[in-house]
Design a protein around this motif. Structure first.
Motif, PDB file in Angstrom:
ATOM      1  N   PHE A  64      -5.380 -13.961  -1.809  1.00  0.00           N
ATOM      2  CA  PHE A  64      -4.326 -13.628  -2.767  1.00  0.00           C
ATOM      3  C   PHE A  64      -4.795 -13.819  -4.204  1.00  0.00           C
ATOM      4  CE2 PHE A  64      -0.043 -12.310  -3.014  1.00  0.00           C
ATOM      5  CZ  PHE A  64       0.303 -12.005  -1.718  1.00  0.00           C
ATOM      6  N   SER A  87       0.821  -1.216   0.000  1.00  0.00           N
ATOM      7  CA  SER A  87       0.000   0.000   0.000  1.00  0.00           C
ATOM      8  C   SER A  87       0.850   1.260   0.000  1.00  0.00           C
ATOM      9  CB  SER A  87      -0.955   0.003   1.188  1.00  0.00           C
ATOM     10  OG  SER A  87      -0.222   0.138   2.370  1.00  0.00           O
ATOM     11  N   ALA A 131      -6.587 -10.839  -5.035  1.00  0.00           N
ATOM     12  CA  ALA A 131      -5.686  -9.701  -5.212  1.00  0.00           C
ATOM     13  C   ALA A 131      -5.019  -9.758  -6.584  1.00  0.00           C
ATOM     14  CB  ALA A 131      -4.636  -9.695  -4.111  1.00  0.00           C
ATOM     15  N   LEU A 167      -5.651  -6.850  -9.282  1.00  0.00           N
ATOM     16  CA  LEU A 167      -4.487  -6.041  -9.670  1.00  0.00           C
ATOM     17  C   LEU A 167      -4.307  -6.084 -11.182  1.00  0.00           C
ATOM     18  CD1 LEU A 167      -2.043  -4.385  -8.668  1.00  0.00           C
ATOM     19  CD2 LEU A 167      -0.762  -6.502  -8.561  1.00  0.00           C
ATOM     20  N   ALA A 179      -2.258  -9.088   0.781  1.00  0.00           N
ATOM     21  CA  ALA A 179      -3.339  -9.273  -0.186  1.00  0.00           C
ATOM     22  C   ALA A 179      -4.463  -8.270   0.082  1.00  0.00           C
ATOM     23  CB  ALA A 179      -3.868 -10.699  -0.104  1.00  0.00           C
ATOM     24  N   THR A 218      -3.452  -4.964  -1.148  1.00  0.00           N
ATOM     25  CA  THR A 218      -3.578  -4.880  -2.602  1.00  0.00           C
ATOM     26  C   THR A 218      -5.019  -4.590  -3.002  1.00  0.00           C
ATOM     27  OG1 THR A 218      -1.882  -6.576  -2.695  1.00  0.00           O
ATOM     28  CG2 THR A 218      -3.002  -6.072  -4.753  1.00  0.00           C
ATOM     29  N   LEU A 219      -5.951  -5.185  -2.247  1.00  0.00           N
ATOM     30  CA  LEU A 219      -7.368  -4.969  -2.568  1.00  0.00           C
ATOM     31  C   LEU A 219      -7.814  -3.573  -2.152  1.00  0.00           C
ATOM     32  CD1 LEU A 219      -8.808  -8.413  -1.400  1.00  0.00           C
ATOM     33  CD2 LEU A 219      -8.406  -7.666  -3.735  1.00  0.00           C
ATOM     34  N   ARG A 274      -5.766  -0.878  -1.203  1.00  0.00           N
ATOM     35  CA  ARG A 274      -4.866   0.122  -1.772  1.00  0.00           C
ATOM     36  C   ARG A 274      -4.690   1.340  -0.869  1.00  0.00           C
ATOM     37  NH1 ARG A 274      -6.683   0.767  -7.976  1.00  0.00           N
ATOM     38  NH2 ARG A 274      -8.702   1.198  -7.061  1.00  0.00           N
TER      39      ARG A 274
END
Lengths: 369, 276
Positions: B264, B100, B267, B271, B182, B185-186, B188
């Protein structure tokens, strides 16, 4: 070679880029111009595969960016000078990018030297000025010694020496046969740097031509006429004569007149006939900046207004309307607006000078093409 | 579709003298290692992790050693849990920040320009993070376990208990960190993702503690059994801490692995699809 075909990007109801097609050729510096919010950065992100276009496609050397073999060795980009982790030193930032792209580590010290950051290479980059950040971003773009270079506002925050350096760097990179695509809203800078221009407004292509063609196609020549400041009557007299002869007259803030639609000798003859002395009669050719402003004036999203401080001023007494029995009024001469007025456009090609005929991009149905 | 022509056949005027070679996952791993070692948040979060595991682990052991109360047949390894729980908050923070912070600074765009393969970038991040956190926490957990067993007069742990208290604890923390990555990543967003993960870590157990109503007994039992702290403590014993049929031994590790794998996968997919 960058090639965009029918590139369109919508964010919800807002159309950022609409049906944009252009080519950026190697060997020249191509300037990418447009007002704030016109879609320049969105277009750059789509070229780099960071944003997926809603419609259309863009390729670099025939491949979409994300399918390019060895993308970082083909394309280098400076998108945002602040797009670095501030806690990391300049050298480590570049080293991580070099490692990611499979570029030898000694190249990092090379590019640090090229951009002049070798003395601060081990300092954390959140202590950098905007200009130093731009240099770091340019270093990252040059890291892979790529054939295609994209720079988004590279001279923002640079000192005059840095601006000169960037200008020469762009020209040198292009002269080596690379494709150099530079966005900017500094027209004067583009006039000196770019050979070719791509101009967009509200996400649509306004012009795609060489700088000299652009200026001649969009320049609006006018004559500046100045009558003796001691005799205001002469100014009104001349104005009336010029308007009667079919010229358009506007008043500049310092009292000069801006005349279009009449050649200089005719203005001089009219002044002579009207028995008006002239202190100035000068031809004025539009610069790239004015040509650009005139082209994009209908496509500006964010426009400032005067701060009138209205609530602090005493109420104005309105004079009575002119009516029967009142003395004849002198011809009304419009002031040259401080913003948003430029000489009338040459006929044709500019959709934004007559906005009522041109649908807004966001209103245009997708299948209208 | 026909294969695209090789790029160097395209009409290009400039050829770099630097030899061109295809970048691969190994390059991305080197890059992520440079990134993770060159920011101070890594030093801080891992430093505090070590401090918590060692400090609390030894402190609890010292108190237990001074106490008169008998330990029964329980081994002293279980005291490792009290350091592991707060340490997991640091690991969560580092896991989230690893991805992040790139979104927060805009570095992600630079990264994905240098490597258009999202999968490679995320895989490299996950591998580097996992190996770093796993090796560090396993070593620290082993040191603390040895100290605890020697300080406290209790039953001798079995070989399997030793493994779970060291490698098991390290792997559990590293997987929890990967789950956080993960989620980072989702989401952010650093603060958002850390908040989500701390909520996931602590809230189920806290909520279960206050479920006094008989009608909620089954929900309470589920939350108590499967909350992350309960799973952690059951790593240290062969029996579940609440009730008999909950996961114990190596099972919590498998559950964490499955959860991490699912998140993951999401994610990776997002992404790849999302604009950066």
């Amino acid at each position: 070679m960058i090639e965009a075909v029918g590139l369109t990007k919508r964010y919800g109801a807002k159309t950022a880029v609409y049906n944009l097609s252009f080519q950026v050729r190697p060997g020249v510096v191509t300037g990418f111009l447009g007002p704030n919010g016109s879609g320049k950065s969105t277009t750059m992100r789509m070229i780099l595969g960071l944003d997926q276009p809603t419609a259309g496609h863009v390729t670099i050397g025939g491949h979409p960016f994300r399918q390019l073999p060895n993308a970082p060795r083909q394309v280098g980009a400076l998108l945002d000078a602040k797009a670095v982790h501030g806690g990391r030193s300049a050298r480590n930032h570049l080293l991580s990018l070099a490692q990611l792209a499979g570029i030898p580590a000694q190249r990092v010290d090379e590019v640090l030297g090229v951009v002049g950051l070798q003395d601060v290479a081990r300092r954390r980059s959140n202590g950098f000025s905007l200009g130093m950040g731009q240099r770091l971003g340019i270093a990252a773009a040059l890291l892979g010694d790529p054939q295609v270079l994209l720079f988004d506002e590279p001279v923002n925050g640079l000192d005059p020496e840095g601006i000169l350096w960037v200008r020469n760097l762009m020209k040198k990179l292009a002269s080596e046969g690379r494709t150099v695509f530079v966005s900017s809203h500094l027209m004067s800078e583009m006039a000196l740097t770019a050979d070719h221009l791509i101009v967009i407004g509200r996400g649509q292509l306004l012009a795609d031509m060489s700088v000299t063609d652009f200026i001649s196609a969009n320049s609006a020549d006018f004559a500046r006429v100045r009558t003796p400041g001691t005799e205001p009557g002469q100014r009104e007299k001349l104005t009336a004569a010029l308007m009667e002869a079919g010229g358009q007259v506007m008043s500049e803030p310092d009292g000069a007149l801006r005349v279009t639609g009449l050649p200089l000798p005719r203005i001089s003859d009219l002044a002579h006939d009207a028995d008006v002395r002239l202190w100035e009669l000068s031809p004025h050719q539009a610069s790239l900046e004015e040509a650009y402003m005139r082209l994009t004036q209908g496509a500006v999203d964010y426009r400032s207004t005067d701060d009138k401080l209205a609530h602090l001023q005493p109420p104005v007494q309105h004079p009575g309307q002119p009516g029967y029995g009142m003395p004849p009024q002198p011809p009304v001469v419009q002031d040259v607006p401080q913003q948003g007025w430029y000489a009338p456009p040459p006929p044709g090609q500019n959709p934004y000078t007559s906005p009522q005929q041109q649908p807004q991009p966001s209103d245009t149905p997708k299948d209208a093409r | 579709m026909t294969a695209p022509a090789p790029y160097h056949h395209a009409p290009q005027g400039y050829v770099s003298p630097i030899p061109v070679r295809r970048a691969h996952l190994g390059d991305a791993l080197a890059s992520e290692w440079t990134k993770i070692r060159s920011v101070r948040s890594t030093m801080w979060t891992l430093g505090v992790t070590i401090l918590l595991m060692v400090g609390i682990g030894l402190g609890v052991a010292a108190i237990a050693a001074a106490s008169e109360a008998p330990m029964g047949d329980e081994a002293a390894l279980g005291f490792g849990f009290f350091g592991m729980l707060p340490a997991s908050i640091c690991v969560i923070t580092l896991g989230v920040l690893t991805i992040s912070s790139e979104y927060g600074t805009g570095m992600i765009r630079t990264t994905l320009t240098a490597c258009p393969s999202r999968a490679r970038v995320l895989t490299a991040k996950a591998v580097v993070f996992f190996l770093l956190v796993f090796s560090l926490t396993t070593v620290i957990a082993a040191l603390v376990a040895v100290a605890q067993v020697s300080i406290v007069d209790a039953a001798e742990p079995t070989a399997m208990e030793w493994l779970r208290a060291t490698i098991g604890a390290g792997a559990y923390l590293a997987l929890l960190g990967l789950l956080s990555m993960a989620v980072g990543t989702l989401v952010r967003h650093s603060a958002g993702a850390i908040t989500v993960m701390i909520g996931v870590l602590l809230l189920p157990l806290v909520a279960a503690m206050f479920m006094f109503s008989e009608s909620l007994r089954s929900v309470q039992q589920f939350l108590l059994t499967y909350s992350i702290p309960s799973q952690m403590i059951s790593l240290y014993s062969d029996a579940a801490p609440f009730g008999e049929d909950g996961p114990a031994g190596w099972e919590p590790l498998l559950i964490m692995f499955a959860c991490t794998a699912v998140v993951f996968a999401g994610a990776f997919a997002l992404l790849n699809k999302r604009d950066v």
